[in-house]
Design an enzyme around this catalytic site. Structure first.
Site, PDB file in Angstrom:
ATOM      1  N   CYS A   4       0.711  -1.219   0.053  1.00 38.37           N
ATOM      2  CA  CYS A   4      -0.192  -0.055  -0.145  1.00 38.37           C
ATOM      3  C   CYS A   4       0.789   1.235   0.036  1.00 38.37           C
ATOM      4  O   CYS A   4       1.410   1.632   1.018  1.00 38.37           O
ATOM      5  CB  CYS A   4      -0.912  -0.039   1.216  1.00 38.37           C
ATOM      6  SG  CYS A   4      -1.928   1.483   1.463  1.00 38.37           S
TER       7      CYS A   4
ATOM      8  N   CYS B 145      -0.501   4.168   2.221  1.00 38.50           N
ATOM      9  CA  CYS B 145      -0.031   4.159   3.420  1.00 38.50           C
ATOM     10  C   CYS B 145       1.382   4.480   3.866  1.00 38.50           C
ATOM     11  O   CYS B 145       1.578   4.993   4.931  1.00 38.50           O
ATOM     12  CB  CYS B 145      -0.327   2.585   3.974  1.00 38.50           C
ATOM     13  SG  CYS B 145      -1.957   1.979   3.269  1.00 38.50           S
ATOM     14  N   ASP B 146       2.345   3.595   2.988  1.00 40.60           N
ATOM     15  CA  ASP B 146       3.620   3.752   3.507  1.00 40.60           C
ATOM     16  C   ASP B 146       4.399   4.606   2.782  1.00 40.60           C
ATOM     17  O   ASP B 146       5.455   4.771   3.327  1.00 40.60           O
ATOM     18  CB  ASP B 146       3.973   2.329   3.293  1.00 40.60           C
ATOM     19  CG  ASP B 146       3.098   1.158   4.397  1.00 40.60           C
ATOM     20  OD1 ASP B 146       2.521   1.630   5.366  1.00 40.60           O
ATOM     21  OD2 ASP B 146       3.062   0.234   3.792  1.00 40.60           O
TER      22      ASP B 146
END
Lengths: 108, 310
Positions: free
Chosen positions: B136, B139-140
């Site tokens: 993701c 997200c990261d």
């Protein structure tokens, strides 16, 4: 997640909080992380279910870069289980409730 | 006593499930939408949605998921947070069992369980998940400020997220097993114009290595030549696999590893069971398709409920 049901901790009080005699599960999250949001309701359920047995905590990695850095966290949500201040195990990603219950059981 | 039987159960809360919920609530159907966590599905993994009609400026995946949920709630969507682990669809009412042992039943079922990122299945992948391996980018990406990351894949997700990663990373290397990308042209154009992105063609990665976190990956090209590349992270965006573990795959005549075939009206091989969104066996997996199928599925469910002798 950003809810009041789960106690938020920060870089400053992290060490003292997780050194408590009751095991702790820390949810490292950020407001821009979808999967963190997705597991939010499950984390809240667990906080309720394990009240007194395991302390469920959350840390916003955006506001608190030091602690995630110390643990090499480079993906969220990451959930780390601590007992007597030591890591028991950890898990990353929007996992199901059963996987989190299995994780927590390692400290009980 | 808690209500456990519904005319219609919708399983899943991504765009297909939320649209089905919207249509079911507006149709005043006796319904329940079962969600595993917060609503949104894979949309929550998407940094930016630029192709959903009605939003000319684009919007974040997060925001779109919230809007879809709010829209369905406005008409009285009924939801339950639970993880369904098995079901009996061989008779009516159809029965669903949750992880907590709760039993629910319905006359019609819409399956919108969606899909999740596919793993590469190479050494180091599982070991370094969360410590340099990610599925993701939204997200990261912020963890890779001024670092060098690799992206594996050549579809829309891989190429779009490679561009997103350049907001943080100093260099992004996209590794693709073919000599051309599959992503939509405008997504490709943006990536080719971005001087922080370089490409390794006709190659796949064979291993991920490091000490505490990811430090390097091994790459093999289609002629068999092997090299290694020092990177701080690897984003694996090579497609999806179906969330079908709780489904009776044989009865549903599942194909391609668990995707559910349907007719044009989203009806599966089992009467009264519809499938919508990424769990459907199909070529195109766009948010707008999932939403459309969710609507179709409710209309098919209504037709079934009104015309079958239950």
């Amino acid at each position: 997640m950003a809810s009041d049901k789960v106690q938020a901790i920060n870089d400053a009080n992290f060490k003292t909080t997780i050194s408590a005699s009751v095991p702790c599960l820390v949810d490292f999250w950020a407001p821009w992380c979808g999967p963190c949001k997705a597991i939010g309701p499950v984390i809240e359920d667990l906080a309720e279910e394990y009240k007194g047995k395991v302390t469920i905590l959350k840390m916003n990695v955006d506001d608190n870069p030091a602690t995630p850095g110390q643990f090499g966290i480079r993906a969220i949500p990451t959930l780390i289980l601590f007992k007597n201040g030591e890591i028991v195990d950890q898990i990353t990603g929007a996992v199901g409730k059963k996987q989190l219950v299995d994780l927590i059981s390692k400290a009980l | 006593m808690k209500k456990t039987h519904f005319e219609l159960i919708i399983l899943g809360s991504g765009p297909a499930g939320l649209t089905a919920g919207l249509y079911a609530a507006r149709a005043r159907l006796d319904h329940l939408l079962i969600e595993k966590g917060a609503a949104g599905g894979q949309v929550l993994l998407t940094d930016w949605v630029d192709n959903y009609p009605g939003f000319p400026d684009g919007l974040s995946g997060f925001e779109l998921a919230e809007k879809m949920e709010a829209h369905a709630r406005r008409f009285g969507l009924n939801t339950l947070t639970a993880n369904v682990v098995s079901m009996d669809l061989s008779q009516t009412p159809k029965r669903l069992t949750t992880e907590d042992g709760e039993q629910l039943s319905c006359n019609a079922l819409i399956i919108c369980t969606g899909a999740r990122p596919q793993l590469l299945g190479i050494p180091g992948e599982v070991e370094f998940t969360g410590r340099g391996v990610s599925y993701c980018a939204t997200c990261d990406a912020p963890f890779y400020r001024n670092m060098h990351v690799a992206v594996v894949g050549g579809g829309n997700t891989a190429v779009q997220e490679a561009s997103h990663l350049t907001k943080f990373a100093s260099r992004v290397t996209l590794i693709h097993r073919r000599d051309a990308l599959r992503a939509t042209k405008i997504v490709q154009e943006r990536a080719f114009a971005n001087d922080k992105i370089d490409f390794i063609w006709n190659s796949h990665i064979t291993a991920i290595e490091g000490e505490k976190g990811v430090e390097r990956i091994h790459i093999k090209d289609n002629s068999g030549k092997e090299t290694s590349l020092a990177v701080d992270g690897v984003f694996i965006l090579i497609g999806v696999i179906p969330n079908s573990e709780m489904l009776p795959l044989q009865l549903l005549k599942a194909e391609h590893g668990g995707f559910i075939p349907t007719d044009n009206e989203t009806r599966t091989a089992i009467a009264g069971v519809m499938a919508a969104g990424d769990i459907r066996s199909k070529e195109v997996r766009q948010i707008v398709n999932a939403a459309g199928e969710g609507a179709t599925a409710v209309l098919a469910a209504e037709h079934y409920l009104n015309n079958s002798t239950l």
